[in-house]
Scaffold this motif. Structure first.
Motif: not given
Length: 522
Positions: A272, A164-165, A181, A179, A188, A184, A246
């Motif tokens: 995140l 996620g990064y 995007e 992040q 979610r 990320a 995260v």
């Protein structure tokens, strides 16, 4: 070495990764050694501890611990891939070794060729165990040495980007994690689906169907390399969710890195998921682990419905009628073992319909409530850690281990910080325990139920502690009883008004099944 030994294989991994095969490699190595002609043994069980730190005492590990007490008579040799899979603490290792000697057991490291039933093996094992503990201490010390600079600059000095990064170069050098995007947003989505009673298995199937690359393949694509086509798995989903990165926490080889005050070192200013929220979610997810199956059930209530006559679980199976018609049934699992005198059996569609009506009619208008309290558990864990740190600091101080002025100054700084943290956490726990234990989700049971498929309904039933019992009563008819005990607690805590007699029963004839199922409240 004991002749023809009963071998207990121990497997440990600090953290799962999406493409790891380490547990399988460890198992294969132990099996290869145990069944070889030089040993001629047999593996009688596996003590598997995944997502477990090497610093945890083997006696306390969830997988291995029980084999030292209630199951000690079932094995002769404890076999590990390498000694650090048993423990990274020399003191812990010595205690296990002493226990094994006392109980006539042996410890073997199959890839390092160490048999602790021999004098030479005992000597090498103690040396390697000391090195393993030294490596753990070195890892922590090395990670701590640059923690102040990392915290000040938010600079990442690790290796591959965590899920996620991605890297963002800094003007004064170094790389900062920000992040990604796309992933990320995917994270979610996964969180919301897990909250909505999706299983990790089902999420993995959906991601594979949509052709979403795994994180590692995504990194390869970004670099211009060919992706390996690795599929999403339930373990990969869980590993991502359970990884503290995260939540913006720096880790090294599965260990959370802390600064000189004992605080978690951050890897980014924009994680995140916030650490408090992540801790609460992970605590809830861990409590659901017995509920969420690795693979989907073939039915909504298989393994959930209970035979009222013996208390056994009921599984789904099918029966072909003489006219060729096929009906699926839930049947008591103990019917084949002969341990249930009156085994329950009921058509699957009828029981599913009965539970549907229980939720939609009896519970339907009531608000779905969520238990609040996982954050308290996290706070209690942190409090226990801080109190242990204070005890260690004070013990070292009394033992005279702080000799220089710099060491003494650092001691008082850490002591002051941890003392303040203990006071803060105690106050937080006190406030949280006085707060309501339940909160409304904003949705009714009917709304929640209508949005779920059979697999999600199964998780929902178990999450909320519903019991579905099928039994034969005195008049020979079958009776389905649906209960939801947590409602009693909710009413006491919140004053929620519910219909009288929320326990719902439905008599069903033993020989003829009505086309339409009604309901009564008692």
């Amino acid at each position: 070495m004991i002749s023809n030994p009963r071998v207990l294989g121990a497997v440990r991994l600090s953290i799962l990764k999406d493409d790891t095969t380490s547990p399988e490699k460890q198992r294969h190595a132990v099996e290869h050694w145990a069944t070889g002609p030089a040993v001629n043994g047999r593996v009688v069980g596996w003590a598997e501890d995944l997502d477990v730190s090497g610093a945890m005492h083997p006696f306390k590990r969830p997988g291995l611990g029980p084999w030292f007490d209630e199951r000690a008579d079932e094995w002769d040799v404890l076999a590990v891939w390498k000694l650090d899979r048993l423990s990274r603490k020399a003191g812990h290792f010595a205690e296990v070794f002493e226990w094994c000697q006392k109980h006539g057991k042996a410890i073997v490291s199959v890839t390092e060729g160490i048999d602790m039933s021999t004098p030479m093996g005992k000597m090498f094992a103690q040396i390697i165990a000391a090195f393993a503990e030294g490596e753990l201490d070195t890892i922590r010390a090395r990670a701590l040495s640059g923690s102040a600079a990392r915290k000040a600059k938010g600079v990442w000095i690790g290796g591959v980007e965590p899920y996620g990064y991605h890297f963002e170069r800094q003007e004064d050098g170094g790389k900062k994690l920000v992040q990604d995007e796309t992933y990320a947003e995917l994270f979610r989505e996964i969180i919301e689906r897990l909250k909505g009673d999706w299983t990790a298995y089902k999420i993995a199937l959906d991601l594979n169907k949509r052709g979403v690359p795994t994180w590692r393949d995504h990194l390869r694509i970004v670099k211009g390399d060919e992706p390996r086509g690795i599929s999403w798995t339930a373990n990969a989903i869980r590993a991502i969710i359970m990884n503290p990165t995260v939540a913006g926490i720096y880790t090294h080889k599965g260990e959370n890195v802390v600064d000189e005050n004992g605080e978690h070192v951050r890897i980014t200013d924009r994680p995140l998921m916030e650490f408090a929220e992540w801790s609460e979610f992970v605590a809830a997810l861990k409590s659901d682990r017995p509920v969420r199956r690795a693979t989907p059930s073939r039915s909504m209530l298989g393994g959930v419905a209970i035979c009222k006559n013996c208390g056994g679980r009921m599984s789904s199976n099918k029966k072909v009628k003489t006219n060729g018609r096929v009906h699926y049934y839930y049947s008591c699992n103990n019917v084949n073992m002969g341990t249930c005198l009156y085994p329950s059996r009921i058509r699957r569609d009828l029981l599913d319909m009965a539970v549907d009506q229980f939720v939609n009619v009896t519970l339907g208008p009531l608000p779905v409530m969520e238990r609040v309290g996982n954050s308290i558990s996290q706070a209690k864990t942190e409090l226990s850690e801080s109190e242990a740190t204070l005890d260690r600091l004070e013990a070292d101080y009394r033992a005279g281990r702080y000799k220089s002025d710099v060491q003494i100054e650092r001691y008082w700084g850490q002591h002051e910080f941890q003392s303040a943290k203990v006071e803060r956490l105690r106050e937080e726990i006190k406030t949280a325990e006085a707060a309501p234990a339940w909160r409304e989700t904003g949705r009714s049971y009917a709304e929640e139920w209508a949005a779920k498929d059979d697999e999600q309904k199964r998780v929902f039933v178990q999450r909320h502690g519903m019991t579905i019992m099928v039994g034969i009563v005195e008049d020979g008819s079958r009776r389905v009883t649906c209960k939801m005990p947590e409602l009693t607690e909710i009413v006491k805590e919140t004053g929620l008004h519910i219909p009288d007699g929320y326990v719902w029963t439905e008599p069903i004839s033993e020989y003829t099944f009505p086309a339409r199922i009604g309901y009564t409240r008692k």
